[in-house]
Write an enzyme that holds these catalytic residues in place. Structure first.
Site, short mmCIF file in Angstrom:
data_model
loop_
_atom_site.label_atom_id
_atom_site.label_comp_id
_atom_site.label_asym_id
_atom_site.label_seq_id
_atom_site.Cartn_x
_atom_site.Cartn_y
_atom_site.Cartn_z
N GLY A 10 -1.57 0.44 -10.30
CA GLY A 10 -2.79 0.04 -11.02
C GLY A 10 -3.61 1.27 -11.39
O GLY A 10 -3.62 2.25 -10.65
N ARG A 72 3.76 -1.29 -13.57
CA ARG A 72 4.36 -1.75 -12.32
C ARG A 72 5.87 -1.84 -12.57
O ARG A 72 6.30 -2.30 -13.63
CB ARG A 72 3.81 -3.11 -11.93
CG ARG A 72 2.31 -3.08 -11.68
CD ARG A 72 1.97 -3.91 -10.49
NE ARG A 72 0.52 -4.01 -10.31
CZ ARG A 72 -0.18 -3.20 -9.53
NH1 ARG A 72 0.41 -2.23 -8.86
NH2 ARG A 72 -1.48 -3.36 -9.41
N ASP A 103 -0.40 3.40 -2.21
CA ASP A 103 0.51 3.45 -1.06
C ASP A 103 1.96 3.18 -1.44
O ASP A 103 2.87 3.87 -0.98
CB ASP A 103 0.03 2.51 0.06
CG ASP A 103 -0.24 1.11 -0.43
OD1 ASP A 103 -0.16 0.87 -1.65
OD2 ASP A 103 -0.55 0.23 0.40
N THR A 125 -6.65 5.13 -5.01
CA THR A 125 -6.88 3.75 -4.65
C THR A 125 -8.35 3.42 -4.79
O THR A 125 -9.19 4.13 -4.22
CB THR A 125 -6.44 3.42 -3.21
OG1 THR A 125 -7.11 2.22 -2.77
CG2 THR A 125 -6.77 4.52 -2.21
N ASP A 127 -9.35 0.69 -3.66
CA ASP A 127 -9.58 -0.15 -2.48
C ASP A 127 -9.94 0.66 -1.23
O ASP A 127 -10.38 0.09 -0.24
CB ASP A 127 -8.33 -0.98 -2.18
CG ASP A 127 -8.05 -2.02 -3.25
OD1 ASP A 127 -8.90 -2.19 -4.13
OD2 ASP A 127 -6.98 -2.67 -3.19
N ASP A 129 -7.88 2.07 0.85
CA ASP A 129 -7.09 1.55 1.96
C ASP A 129 -6.00 2.51 2.46
O ASP A 129 -5.14 2.12 3.24
CB ASP A 129 -6.46 0.20 1.57
CG ASP A 129 -5.63 0.28 0.30
OD1 ASP A 129 -5.53 1.38 -0.29
OD2 ASP A 129 -5.08 -0.76 -0.11
N ARG A 171 -7.51 -6.26 -1.65
CA ARG A 171 -6.47 -7.24 -1.26
C ARG A 171 -6.36 -7.36 0.24
O ARG A 171 -6.33 -8.46 0.78
CB ARG A 171 -5.12 -6.79 -1.82
CG ARG A 171 -5.12 -6.64 -3.31
CD ARG A 171 -4.04 -5.67 -3.75
NE ARG A 171 -2.71 -6.23 -3.60
CZ ARG A 171 -2.09 -6.94 -4.52
NH1 ARG A 171 -2.66 -7.18 -5.66
NH2 ARG A 171 -0.87 -7.38 -4.30
O1 F6P Z 1 -4.95 -1.78 -5.66
C1 F6P Z 1 -6.03 -1.87 -6.52
C2 F6P Z 1 -6.20 -3.20 -7.07
O2 F6P Z 1 -7.27 -2.98 -7.91
C3 F6P Z 1 -6.44 -4.36 -6.12
O3 F6P Z 1 -7.68 -4.44 -5.51
C4 F6P Z 1 -6.16 -5.54 -6.99
O4 F6P Z 1 -5.81 -6.69 -6.31
C5 F6P Z 1 -5.00 -5.05 -7.77
O5 F6P Z 1 -5.13 -3.66 -7.88
C6 F6P Z 1 -4.84 -5.74 -9.06
O6 F6P Z 1 -4.02 -5.00 -9.90
P1 F6P Z 1 -3.21 -5.61 -11.13
O7 F6P Z 1 -4.06 -6.68 -11.72
O8 F6P Z 1 -3.04 -4.45 -12.02
O9 F6P Z 1 -1.94 -6.12 -10.59
#
Ligand code: F6P
Length: 341
Positions: A10, A72, A103, A125, A127, A129, A171
């Site tokens: 992301g 992805r 990660d 990140t 997040d 995390d 998440r």
């Molecule tokens: O890891 C970062 C993050 O922003 C999360 O908090 C979120 O759930 C996820 O990516 C969503 O990413 P995408 O919509 O690109 O799959």
């Protein structure tokens, strides 16, 4: 020497600032050629890349997203790429690769390293995390955006005497919800680390109303979970890339709170707004420092490592550490948070 650089997973505010820093340090100081690989591991697999020069990074410091693109990629394809790491690197003519990712991407970076491709990782990140670094760029921006949203929601919630449930990213961890919740003065904060009881949330709001306040803001992390035996709620499923999906807790909470309280409650899903747009000053600086140190790691041949912020210093830590542990909100921090609610 030719250094490949890619952004994976992301996107995150500050990715472009890292790319710019890699070019400044790698090209201007060491005279290396920088090859920008497009769309993360997908570009590596498909051999899509372009040389990135000084002119290409002008203005990137403040620009959100990633000019290299990100994607992805299914785990199976990444495994295939790992098995063909040397050939893929040879096809692009790169001697080393800087992987900027979360990660999952850093776990893949470790495998690429073991397969014979010299790699250096840079953690990203929003997040917050990744345990092995105090913080990564992107988090501060996300908190900033979320806090501003809460500030804005407060005035409209108060005007209409509503309960607003704002769902924030996170998440597995509640860092954004907790930090923005405290900064914005949310009345309830719900995070994955601390399963919640919806009746307790409703009671808290009722008590607030009994004190004459007629609105409330509840900040909830997207991965928050109800206490067993309370609200029945299941988080999504598995997406096409094999990642668990989240979402829906904000809607569900608003719906149920409205029923329990008999007061209008609305959900606000902040979503990707939190990771779009220009990075904060703090994130620009950290991203720039990470890029600088990543190039120095390549220069010194310190492969299999990633840039980690430890106190005020940027250190090079083994990639194994990057994926060893998810950084959750510790009980002590949560205690402090509860005391200000
Ligand atoms: O890891 C970062 C993050 O922003 C999360 O908090 C979120 O759930 C996820 O990516 C969503 O990413 P995408 O919509 O690109 O799959």
């Amino acid at each position: 020497m030719r250094i490949g650089v890619l952004t994976s997973g992301g996107d995150c505010p500050g990715l472009n600032a890292v790319i710019r820093s890699v070019v400044h340090r790698g090209l201007d100081v060491h005279g290396y050629e920088i090859l920008g690989i497009e769309d993360g591991f997908l570009g590596l697999i498909e051999g899509r890349a372009r040389v990135v020069g000084h002119d290409d990074v002008t203005g990137l410091l403040t620009l959100g997203g990633t000019v290299l693109g990100s994607a992805r990629v299914h785990r199976d394809r990444v495994e295939w790429a790992v098995a063909h790491a040397r050939e893929l690197a040879a096809a692009l003519g790169i001697d080393a690769l800087i992987i900027i990712g979360g990660d999952g991407s850093l776990a893949a970076a470790r495998k690429f390293g073991a397969a014979g491709l010299p790699v250096v990782g840079v953690p990203k990140t929003i997040d917050n995390d990744i345990a092995a670094t105090d913080v990564s760029f992107g988090f501060d921006t996300a908190v900033h955006v979320a806090t501003e949203a809460i500030d804005r929601l407060k005035t409209t919630a108060e005007s209409h005497q509503r309960v607003l449930v704002v769902e924030l990213m996170g998440r597995h961890t509640g860092w954004i919800a907790m930090t923005a919740g405290i900064a914005g003065g949310a009345h309830g904060i719900l995070i994955p680390e601390k399963p919640f009881d919806i009746e307790a949330v409703a009671r808290m709001i009722e008590e607030r109303f009994a004190r004459g306040k007629k609105f409330a803001i509840v900040a909830v992390a997207e991965g928050a979970v109800p206490l067993p035996g309370t609200l029945r709620f299941e988080h999504g499923g598995i997406d096409e890339f094999g990642h668990r999906t989240f979402g829906g807790i904000g809607n569900r909470l608003a719906e149920d709170l409205e029923d329990l309280l008999g007061t209008e409650a609305r959900p606000v899903i902040l979503g990707h707004t939190q990771r779009g747009g220009t990075p904060t000053a703090q994130d620009r600086v950290l991203a720039t420092r990470f890029g600088w140190h990543a190039v120095e790691a390549v220069h010194r041949g310190a492969f299999g490592r990633f840039t980690a912020l430890r106190d005020t210093r940027v250190e090079l830590a083994p990639l194994e550490e990057a994926v060893a542990r998810v950084k959750t909100v510790p009980p002590q921090r949560w205690m402090e948070c509860e005391s200000v609610l």
